[in-house]
Design an enzyme around this catalytic site. Structure first.
Site, mmCIF file in Angstrom:
data_model
loop_
_atom_site.group_PDB
_atom_site.id
_atom_site.type_symbol
_atom_site.label_atom_id
_atom_site.label_comp_id
_atom_site.label_asym_id
_atom_site.label_seq_id
_atom_site.Cartn_x
_atom_site.Cartn_y
_atom_site.Cartn_z
ATOM 1 N N LYS A 12 15.981 88.363 -2.923
ATOM 2 C CA LYS A 12 15.931 88.364 -1.456
ATOM 3 C C LYS A 12 15.511 89.738 -0.889
ATOM 4 C CE LYS A 12 19.441 84.726 -0.748
ATOM 5 N NZ LYS A 12 20.739 84.434 -0.090
ATOM 6 N N TYR A 52 15.627 76.214 3.991
ATOM 7 C CA TYR A 52 17.083 76.178 4.177
ATOM 8 C C TYR A 52 17.551 75.019 5.058
ATOM 9 C CZ TYR A 52 18.396 80.645 1.898
ATOM 10 O OH TYR A 52 18.679 81.632 1.007
ATOM 11 N N ASN A 115 22.936 89.020 0.013
ATOM 12 C CA ASN A 115 23.544 88.900 -1.314
ATOM 13 C C ASN A 115 22.520 88.871 -2.448
ATOM 14 O OD1 ASN A 115 22.562 86.357 -0.900
ATOM 15 N ND2 ASN A 115 24.534 85.310 -0.898
ATOM 16 N N HIS A 118 18.904 84.234 -4.591
ATOM 17 C CA HIS A 118 19.122 82.794 -4.368
ATOM 18 C C HIS A 118 18.936 82.089 -5.697
ATOM 19 C CE1 HIS A 118 18.618 78.686 -2.809
ATOM 20 N NE2 HIS A 118 17.661 78.585 -3.716
ATOM 21 N N GLU A 129 12.843 72.778 -4.912
ATOM 22 C CA GLU A 129 12.600 74.172 -4.531
ATOM 23 C C GLU A 129 11.421 74.778 -5.304
ATOM 24 O OE1 GLU A 129 16.366 76.233 -4.844
ATOM 25 O OE2 GLU A 129 17.164 75.210 -3.069
#
Ligand code: IDP
Ligand code: MG
Length: 136
Positions: A12, A52, A115, A118, A129
């Site tokens: 990310k 998302y 964080n 993913h 995905e």
């Protein structure tokens, strides 16, 4: 029986921004993952909203989509036996402060939203995905 799976991983913006992508890729390789495909991209907010979509009703949805599209990310197809669960374990809990020692989120995560990585949460979602980012 061989249980070789593929899963989607994203490094990310918070991690790419800190130049941690090489280091995080090494962690995947050292844990037996093959990186079959990878690309560094920046996505539009509208694409993040599609990606998302399952979180559409959550209060953090807007911020999450703004964040994922805020800077470059590295998307990868990882392969290993039981890759989906193995990747989830290596990533650690969503909130870095709950993540176990030795996990990527424990080591690099800044906060529940920043964080660092993913990972697909099921084999079905992994297929969806991977297709989202690597449809030929
Ligand atoms: P996961 O990434 O561990 O699968 P999900 O529940 O699928 O976690 O949430 C997707 C992403 O949304 C998380 O990685 C995190 O960046 C963000 N997120 C989840 N819960 C919260 C929250 O309570 N506040 C802000 N962001 C959140
Ligand atoms: Mg998830």
């Amino acid at each position: 029986m061989s249980n070789i799976e593929q899963t989607l991983s994203i490094i990310k913006p918070d991690a790419v921004e800190r130049n941690l992508d090489i280091e995080i890729k090494e962690i995947f390789k050292n844990n037996g993952f093959l990186i079959l495909k990878e690309k560094k991209i920046q996505i539009e907010k509208s694409e993040a909203e599609k990606f998302y979509k399952v979180h559409e009703i959550k209060p953090f949805y807007k911020d999450l989509c703004a964040y994922l599209s805020s800077g470059p990310i590295v998307v990868m197809v990882l392969e290993k036996a039981n890759a989906v669960i193995a990747n989830r374990e290596l990533m650690g809990s969503t909130d870095p402060k709950d993540a176990k020692e030795g996990t990527i989120r424990k080591k690099y995560g800044i906060s529940i939203d920043k964080n660092s990585v993913h990972g697909s949460d099921s084999l079905d979602n992994a297929i969806i995905e991977i297709d989202f980012f690597f449809k030929d």
